[in-house]
Design a protein around this motif. Sequence first.
Motif, PDB file in Angstrom:
ATOM      1  N   THR A 146      -4.550  13.356   2.423  1.00 53.45           N
ATOM      2  CA  THR A 146      -5.759  12.817   3.035  1.00 53.45           C
ATOM      3  C   THR A 146      -6.969  13.334   2.272  1.00 53.45           C
ATOM      4  OG1 THR A 146      -6.048  14.659   4.600  1.00 53.45           O
ATOM      5  CG2 THR A 146      -4.713  12.781   5.338  1.00 53.45           C
ATOM      6  N   TYR A 147      -8.072  12.618   2.407  1.00 51.66           N
ATOM      7  CA  TYR A 147      -9.350  13.040   1.836  1.00 51.66           C
ATOM      8  C   TYR A 147     -10.416  12.789   2.893  1.00 51.66           C
ATOM      9  CZ  TYR A 147     -13.440  13.236  -1.229  1.00 51.66           C
ATOM     10  OH  TYR A 147     -14.651  13.548  -1.809  1.00 51.66           O
ATOM     11  N   ASP A 148     -11.125  13.824   3.261  1.00 45.93           N
ATOM     12  CA  ASP A 148     -12.138  13.751   4.313  1.00 45.93           C
ATOM     13  C   ASP A 148     -11.600  13.055   5.562  1.00 45.93           C
ATOM     14  OD1 ASP A 148     -13.955  15.181   2.838  1.00 45.93           O
ATOM     15  OD2 ASP A 148     -15.171  13.450   2.275  1.00 45.93           O
ATOM     16  N   GLY A 149     -10.339  13.361   5.910  1.00 42.27           N
ATOM     17  CA  GLY A 149      -9.735  12.846   7.133  1.00 42.27           C
ATOM     18  C   GLY A 149      -9.129  11.466   7.042  1.00 42.27           C
ATOM     19  N   HIS A 150      -9.092  10.855   5.858  1.00 41.79           N
ATOM     20  CA  HIS A 150      -8.494   9.530   5.702  1.00 41.79           C
ATOM     21  C   HIS A 150      -7.220   9.618   4.883  1.00 41.79           C
ATOM     22  CE1 HIS A 150     -11.867   7.193   7.305  1.00 41.79           C
ATOM     23  NE2 HIS A 150     -12.661   8.061   6.695  1.00 41.79           N
ATOM     24  N   PRO A 151      -6.069   9.137   5.425  1.00 40.76           N
ATOM     25  CA  PRO A 151      -4.848   9.060   4.619  1.00 40.76           C
ATOM     26  C   PRO A 151      -5.089   8.189   3.379  1.00 40.76           C
ATOM     27  CG  PRO A 151      -4.346   8.766   6.940  1.00 40.76           C
ATOM     28  CD  PRO A 151      -5.845   8.728   6.814  1.00 40.76           C
ATOM     29  N   LEU A 152      -4.474   8.577   2.259  1.00 36.64           N
ATOM     30  CA  LEU A 152      -4.711   7.929   0.966  1.00 36.64           C
ATOM     31  C   LEU A 152      -3.549   7.026   0.555  1.00 36.64           C
ATOM     32  CD1 LEU A 152      -6.122  11.002  -1.007  1.00 36.64           C
ATOM     33  CD2 LEU A 152      -7.420   9.151   0.103  1.00 36.64           C
ATOM     34  N   TYR A 153      -3.902   5.925  -0.148  1.00 35.97           N
ATOM     35  CA  TYR A 153      -2.935   4.930  -0.610  1.00 35.97           C
ATOM     36  C   TYR A 153      -3.337   4.417  -1.995  1.00 35.97           C
ATOM     37  CZ  TYR A 153      -2.152   4.543   4.455  1.00 35.97           C
ATOM     38  OH  TYR A 153      -1.905   4.808   5.770  1.00 35.97           O
ATOM     39  N   THR A 154      -2.362   3.832  -2.699  1.00 34.41           N
ATOM     40  CA  THR A 154      -2.646   2.997  -3.864  1.00 34.41           C
ATOM     41  C   THR A 154      -2.242   1.579  -3.481  1.00 34.41           C
ATOM     42  OG1 THR A 154      -0.469   3.444  -4.845  1.00 34.41           O
ATOM     43  CG2 THR A 154      -2.330   4.814  -5.600  1.00 34.41           C
ATOM     44  N   TRP A 164       0.866  -1.182   0.000  1.00 37.58           N
ATOM     45  CA  TRP A 164       0.000   0.000   0.000  1.00 37.58           C
ATOM     46  C   TRP A 164       0.901   1.229   0.000  1.00 37.58           C
ATOM     47  CZ3 TRP A 164      -4.907  -1.497  -0.562  1.00 37.58           C
ATOM     48  CH2 TRP A 164      -5.246  -2.794  -0.160  1.00 37.58           C
ATOM     49  N   SER A 165       1.014   1.907  -1.127  1.00 37.01           N
ATOM     50  CA  SER A 165       1.883   3.079  -1.238  1.00 37.01           C
ATOM     51  C   SER A 165       1.143   4.322  -0.773  1.00 37.01           C
ATOM     52  CB  SER A 165       2.320   3.276  -2.691  1.00 37.01           C
ATOM     53  OG  SER A 165       3.101   2.190  -3.113  1.00 37.01           O
ATOM     54  N   ALA A 166       1.757   5.034   0.152  1.00 34.66           N
ATOM     55  CA  ALA A 166       1.172   6.271   0.660  1.00 34.66           C
ATOM     56  C   ALA A 166       1.179   7.333  -0.440  1.00 34.66           C
ATOM     57  CB  ALA A 166       1.956   6.772   1.868  1.00 34.66           C
ATOM     58  N   VAL A 167       0.071   8.016  -0.627  1.00 32.48           N
ATOM     59  CA  VAL A 167      -0.019   9.097  -1.615  1.00 32.48           C
ATOM     60  C   VAL A 167       0.645  10.327  -1.003  1.00 32.48           C
ATOM     61  CG1 VAL A 167      -1.568  10.608  -2.924  1.00 32.48           C
ATOM     62  CG2 VAL A 167      -2.148   8.187  -2.624  1.00 32.48           C
ATOM     63  N   LYS A 168       1.645  10.843  -1.691  1.00 34.12           N
ATOM     64  CA  LYS A 168       2.362  12.021  -1.199  1.00 34.12           C
ATOM     65  C   LYS A 168       1.446  13.231  -1.178  1.00 34.12           C
ATOM     66  CE  LYS A 168       6.564  10.440  -0.678  1.00 34.12           C
ATOM     67  NZ  LYS A 168       7.285  10.538   0.564  1.00 34.12           N
ATOM     68  N   GLY A 169       1.569  14.005  -0.132  1.00 29.34           N
ATOM     69  CA  GLY A 169       0.758  15.217  -0.011  1.00 29.34           C
ATOM     70  C   GLY A 169       1.584  16.431  -0.327  1.00 29.34           C
ATOM     71  N   PRO A 170       0.948  17.535  -0.613  1.00 24.23           N
ATOM     72  CA  PRO A 170      -0.507  17.689  -0.683  1.00 24.23           C
ATOM     73  C   PRO A 170      -1.053  17.208  -2.032  1.00 24.23           C
ATOM     74  CG  PRO A 170       0.522  19.804  -1.096  1.00 24.23           C
ATOM     75  CD  PRO A 170       1.638  18.823  -0.796  1.00 24.23           C
ATOM     76  N   ALA A 171      -2.337  16.924  -2.046  1.00 21.28           N
ATOM     77  CA  ALA A 171      -3.029  16.531  -3.273  1.00 21.28           C
ATOM     78  C   ALA A 171      -4.230  17.449  -3.464  1.00 21.28           C
ATOM     79  CB  ALA A 171      -3.488  15.084  -3.189  1.00 21.28           C
ATOM     80  N   THR A 172      -4.623  17.627  -4.700  1.00 21.44           N
ATOM     81  CA  THR A 172      -5.794  18.448  -5.005  1.00 21.44           C
ATOM     82  C   THR A 172      -6.664  17.707  -6.007  1.00 21.44           C
ATOM     83  OG1 THR A 172      -4.661  19.571  -6.819  1.00 21.44           O
ATOM     84  CG2 THR A 172      -4.565  20.638  -4.656  1.00 21.44           C
ATOM     85  N   GLY A 173      -7.929  18.061  -6.009  1.00 21.56           N
ATOM     86  CA  GLY A 173      -8.857  17.475  -6.971  1.00 21.56           C
ATOM     87  C   GLY A 173      -9.828  18.543  -7.444  1.00 21.56           C
ATOM     88  N   ASN A 174      -9.845  18.794  -8.735  1.00 22.54           N
ATOM     89  CA  ASN A 174     -10.752  19.791  -9.280  1.00 22.54           C
ATOM     90  C   ASN A 174     -12.175  19.269  -9.282  1.00 22.54           C
ATOM     91  OD1 ASN A 174      -8.668  21.596  -9.763  1.00 22.54           O
ATOM     92  ND2 ASN A 174      -8.270  20.769 -11.806  1.00 22.54           N
ATOM     93  N   ASN A 175     -13.084  20.063  -8.774  1.00 19.53           N
ATOM     94  CA  ASN A 175     -14.513  19.738  -8.756  1.00 19.53           C
ATOM     95  C   ASN A 175     -14.831  18.435  -8.035  1.00 19.53           C
ATOM     96  OD1 ASN A 175     -15.169  22.073 -10.276  1.00 19.53           O
ATOM     97  ND2 ASN A 175     -14.478  21.008 -12.119  1.00 19.53           N
ATOM     98  N   ILE A 176     -14.018  18.054  -7.068  1.00 21.23           N
ATOM     99  CA  ILE A 176     -14.292  16.879  -6.250  1.00 21.23           C
ATOM    100  C   ILE A 176     -14.766  17.380  -4.893  1.00 21.23           C
ATOM    101  CG2 ILE A 176     -13.322  14.840  -5.117  1.00 21.23           C
ATOM    102  CD1 ILE A 176     -11.329  14.626  -7.418  1.00 21.23           C
ATOM    103  N   PRO A 177     -16.029  17.085  -4.536  1.00 16.88           N
ATOM    104  CA  PRO A 177     -16.506  17.529  -3.222  1.00 16.88           C
ATOM    105  C   PRO A 177     -15.764  16.790  -2.115  1.00 16.88           C
ATOM    106  CG  PRO A 177     -18.135  16.113  -4.261  1.00 16.88           C
ATOM    107  CD  PRO A 177     -17.039  16.326  -5.258  1.00 16.88           C
ATOM    108  N   GLY A 178     -15.577  17.432  -1.002  1.00 16.88           N
ATOM    109  CA  GLY A 178     -14.846  16.836   0.108  1.00 16.88           C
ATOM    110  C   GLY A 178     -13.635  17.683   0.423  1.00 16.88           C
ATOM    111  N   THR A 179     -12.892  17.275   1.434  1.00 17.89           N
ATOM    112  CA  THR A 179     -11.771  18.059   1.921  1.00 17.89           C
ATOM    113  C   THR A 179     -10.464  17.304   1.767  1.00 17.89           C
ATOM    114  OG1 THR A 179     -13.237  19.062   3.555  1.00 17.89           O
ATOM    115  CG2 THR A 179     -10.874  19.305   3.923  1.00 17.89           C
ATOM    116  N   PHE A 180      -9.514  17.921   1.063  1.00 18.17           N
ATOM    117  CA  PHE A 180      -8.167  17.372   0.949  1.00 18.17           C
ATOM    118  C   PHE A 180      -7.295  17.997   2.022  1.00 18.17           C
ATOM    119  CE2 PHE A 180      -9.800  16.577  -3.287  1.00 18.17           C
ATOM    120  CZ  PHE A 180      -9.329  15.298  -3.529  1.00 18.17           C
ATOM    121  N   GLY A 181      -6.365  17.226   2.551  1.00 14.58           N
ATOM    122  CA  GLY A 181      -5.440  17.717   3.556  1.00 14.58           C
ATOM    123  C   GLY A 181      -4.179  16.879   3.535  1.00 14.58           C
ATOM    124  N   THR A 182      -3.375  17.026   4.574  1.00 15.63           N
ATOM    125  CA  THR A 182      -2.158  16.223   4.714  1.00 15.63           C
ATOM    126  C   THR A 182      -1.966  15.850   6.172  1.00 15.63           C
ATOM    127  OG1 THR A 182      -0.741  18.160   5.013  1.00 15.63           O
ATOM    128  CG2 THR A 182      -0.926  17.299   2.772  1.00 15.63           C
TER     129      THR A 182
END
Length: 180
Positions: A121-129, A92-110
């Motif tokens: 992170t997205y809506d408070g959850h760390p992101l992975y592939t 599970w590779s951690a998605v490097k922050g910060p990340a952005t998404g155009n027209n994606i509802p929700g909150t991105f963070g790190t």
Amino acid sequence: MSNRWWVTGIFAAGMLTVAACGSSSPSGGSNNSSSTSGGSSSNGANSSSATVTTAKISGATVLTNAKGFALYWFVADTSTKSNCNGTCLGYWSAVKGPATGNNIPGTFGTITRSDGSKQATYDGHPLYTYVGDTKPGEATGNGLNLSGGVWHVVTESGSGGAVPSSTSSPTSSSGGSYGY
């Protein structure tokens, strides 16, 4: 008699793989890649862009990295800490922050990982592939119970779409609009 040993050998090899995936290191492992999805998997899931997009996977709107690989969240994480470290990062590779998404509802963070790197992170959850996703549009890690908890694809906030898991692993409802 030889078939019994063959089956036993395959079972033992599978258990070792699960055990290796389940271990974690308190040091946070090494996650020094500058790509979006961290780590260095050879499945094409890594991207040099920090842009998050969406795709329809199994009827739900799922967040993906810029190359179209599904993004996941881990039940064992918190909104401020990733619990995927050590050998877990090999799958599970951690998605490097910060990340952005155009027209994606929700909150991105790190968050800051234990090794000091930033993870998106997205809506408070760390992101992975997931290393098992070999091409865009797959979500083979959805519902897997590995590395100490269950993994889920990240669905777009407000999409209301749940992606059926390919396993019978239990799911968790940890808040957010993930359809679970």
